[in-house]
Design an enzyme around this catalytic site. Sequence first.
Site, PDB file in Angstrom:
ATOM      1  N   ASP A 580      55.103  48.354  46.521  1.00 24.14           N
ATOM      2  CA  ASP A 580      54.037  47.430  46.894  1.00 24.14           C
ATOM      3  C   ASP A 580      54.350  46.506  48.063  1.00 24.14           C
ATOM      4  OD1 ASP A 580      53.126  48.626  44.630  1.00 24.14           O
ATOM      5  OD2 ASP A 580      52.967  46.818  43.431  1.00 24.14           O
ATOM      6  N   GLU A 814      61.367  46.647  33.556  1.00 26.35           N
ATOM      7  CA  GLU A 814      60.758  47.224  34.751  1.00 26.35           C
ATOM      8  C   GLU A 814      61.782  47.445  35.852  1.00 26.35           C
ATOM      9  OE1 GLU A 814      56.780  46.293  37.491  1.00 26.35           O
ATOM     10  OE2 GLU A 814      57.606  44.746  36.169  1.00 26.35           O
TER      11      GLU A 814
END
Length: 851
Positions: A580, A814
Site C-alpha cells: 500500500d 500481520e
Amino acid sequence: MIQSKFKKWQPKVKPNPLISFIFILLSLSKAFAVNMNNITENLPTNQYNLLAFENVINRFGTPNQMRMFDSYQNQKFNPFFDNGAWHGFLLPDKPENYAAFTGPMVIAQEYSVFLSEQLEQLQLIDLKSNKKINLADAEIKSYTLPGELHLKYQLNSFSIDLALYFISNRTAIISTTINNSSNANLNLALIWSGELLSKWDNKKQVAQAHQQWSPTISASANNVTFNFNRVQSTWELLLADNAQYQINRSIPAETMLTAETNSYKSKAKVTVLAQQQLTITTTQSYFHNEQEAKAEKIKIDKALSSPDQFITKSKQRWQKYLDGLLVNQNNKQNLIQHNSLTQQRVAVKALETLIGNWRSPAGNIKHDGITPSVTARWFNGLWAWDSWKHVYAIANLAPELARNNVLAMFDYQISANDKLRPQDKGMIIDAVFYNKDETRDDIGGNWNERNTKPPLASWAIWKIYQSTGDIAFIEALFPKLIQYHKWWYRNRDHNKNGLVEYGATKHPLHNNEQDQLTFEVHYNTTNQHKNIDLSNCKTLSTHQFKCAGEQLYQQVIQDGHYTKLDIGAQHGAAWESGMDNAARFGFITEKQLKVYAKNRYNNDIKRAQKDWQVRFFENRDSANKLLGYSINQESVELNSYLALEKHLLAKMARLLNNETLASQLDKSAEVLKQRINQCFYDQHSGYYYDLKITETPTTNTDVCQGELLTYRGKGPEGWSPLWANIADIDKAERVVASMLDEKEFNTVIPLGTAALTNPAYHADIYWRGRVWLDQFYFGIVALKNYGKNVQANELLTKLYKNAEGLSSDQAIRENYNPETGAVQGATNFSWSAAHLLMLYQEALVSDSVSQ
C-alpha cells in the site's frame, strides 16, 4: 496454559511416556527454543497425539464491552471460530465466569463485536442442602484442542465437563456432562443466565454510540432468543432487522426475562443417578436474518436429539485437516518425522487461524472464503490477493473450501455488460464484503472496486489441481483466467510495450463525471501557487484545493511548489500492488525526504521531491473512452507474476488439450522473461527495480525505455524474478547477496519490505520496513530456487527464533518489526498463517520448492 486452579487433573487419554514429558513441557513454558536442524522433539513416525496441540492459541478472556480495541484496532482476545460460522467463543479467565464459554463475539455483517461476558453461564444448586456449588473450589482445567473448547470441573463427588464444537456454519453445540461418582443420587437445580453488554467501548454505552440499538429477548421452554433490530453504522456496526442470537437446549426450563438489562435466567431440575452421568445439550446460533434462522431449525432439532453424530462429524473434519498437515504431504518425507514439535505447533496454530477466519456465504458473499482477520477492525471480508494465498495454503488440507474461496472472488469478475464498468471486463475486484458500496447502491464502506490485486489466481488454482487432480475445476476457471490475464494488457499497459503497470480503475474517487482525473493540492502561501490558475478548483481551506483535469494536474506537477499532492488514483494503484505505501510508489516521510535531499541534492527539496512524485496516465480505448489509470512505472514483480501466470496457463491449456494456445503462452512467457531481465535489472547495484516511463507510447518494444527507480531504494519486488524462477543466474547471485547482507535485508527477522539502506525505510511503517510473511516466503522460495538451501534455512531459523510470540501461544500477526521481532498490525492474520503453512509444508521439508 493450565490454569492456576488446576490441582490433580488426570486426562482420560493416557499418552505414552514421551508424550507425557512433552505435554508437561508445553504446559509449563510459554515459548520454545527453535533449532531447524534439531529433530529430537519429534513424535513417533506416522502418528501424533492431539494433546500435543493443546492451547496453541491463547483463547482465554472475558469481554466487558462490545468493542475492546488495542493500539492497532484489534479486538482484544482470540475467540474460537470454526466451520464458517459468524460467531465465536472464549474460555473464562475469572472465577466469576466459570461454567461458561465467554463472549460470544459475533460478526455484525462486517464488524466483530462482543455481545456478552457470557450468554449461558451455568450455576448449580445442591437441592439436598439447598446450597450453591462453588466451582472455584474445584480442580479446574480449561483448554483448547484443534476444533474444540473444554471446561472441566472436578469436585469431591462429581464432575462437570463442558465441551464446545461447531456443527454448522451457524451453530455451535455445547455438551454439558455431569458425572456422579458417588453412591447416592445427585439432585441439582441448574440455572443458566446471560446478559447483553451495555458498554460500547471505554467511553460510551451502546445506546449512546448507536441510537438505533434496541434489542429484545424472547423465550420458550427450550429456547432463549436475543432479537436485534436494524442498525446502519457503515464504519462500526451493521445489523438487519430480525438478526438474532439463539440458545436452544435439550431439556425444558422455566425462564425469567428482564428487558431493562437484556438478561435472562433459566432454571431446570435434574437427578443424576449414583455412579451415572447425565448429558445436557445446548446449541448457540447467530443468524443475520430470520430466513437463516428458519433454514437452520431442522439441523438444531436433530443436534439436540442426537448430538453425538454431529460432534463426531466435527472431530472427523479436524482429524482430516491434521492428518493432511502432519502425516503425509504428496508422498514427501513424513512431516511428523521431519519437523520439530515447535514447528508442528506453529503449523497447527496457522491452520487454526485460517479455519477460524473462514466465513460461510452471507449477504453478498456467495461462497465460503477465508477473511484476513476476525479480530481486526476492517478485515471481515474477502480480498483477492489474500484469497489466492489462503487458497494455495489450504488446497491440500481443505480443497472444497479452497475451491469455494476462488469462486467467491470470481463471483464478481467484471463482465462486458456490467452496468458500472464494462470497460473492466475480466477484472477481479479488490475486496468483497457482506454489503456492496455506494456505487452499487448499498450501504457498505469496505467493498472495493477501485483496483484489483496482483495476478496470483492461476498460481492458487493450479495448486488446487496439483492437490486434487480436479480437471473440471480447471476447465471451468480457465476462460475466466484468460480474460483476467488479458485485462492487464488491455487496461494497464499504457505504452503498449508488453510491460504492465499497476493502476486504478475509473471510479468516483479517482475521476469526476466528465472522466477528469481528480486530486487535492495544498500550498503554504499564495506565492507558492501564483503561477497556477486554480479558479476552477474547489477551495477546501486556505491554500488547499480540490481540482480536476489532466492538463491542470500536469501543470501543478511541473510547477512543483506544492507542499502536498493527494491523488485518489495513487492510493488505488498502491492498493493494487498490495504494498500500500511502499517507497517505490513515492511514499516517504517529510523528515526522510529532507535527509534524502541533503544526501543527494545538497538540501534542494524541490529536486528531491521530484524523485518521489509519481504521475498518472490515462488509459483509453480505440474510441477514446477512459479505461482507467496507470502509474508511471512498469513493475518488476507484477510482470514477474504475469510471466509465471503465462507459464501456468500454458500448463492448463495442455491439460485441456489446447496445444496451440499452450505454445503461444509459453513463447509469450519466454519473451517476457527476457524483457524482465533486460529492462528491470540495474548492473551497478545488482538488483531489480521498477522502471519509470514517460507518457509517449513506444514504437520499439525490443528496447527498454525509461529510468530505473534505483534512488527509491531496494524492496522485496527485487527478488520476485527469483521467486518466479525467471532471473538470469548471474543476476540472481547478486540479488541473493543483498538478501543475505546484514546491512540490507538480513535483519533480526529477515527479508523486510525495505532494505535498511532504503531512504524511506522505517521499522514500523506498513510496507517500508516491516516484515510481511508473504514476502518472506517468496524470498525463501527465491533462495531455494537458486540453490541457496543452507542460507534459506538460516533465515527460517531467525524467523522462528525471533518473531515475538510465534512459537508460543500468541496470535499470529500481520507483520513483524525487522529489528526487534516485535509483533505489529492485525492479530489472527490469515496470510501470515497461510505462508507459515507453506513454509512448513514446503521449505522445511524439501531442499527445493518448485512452482
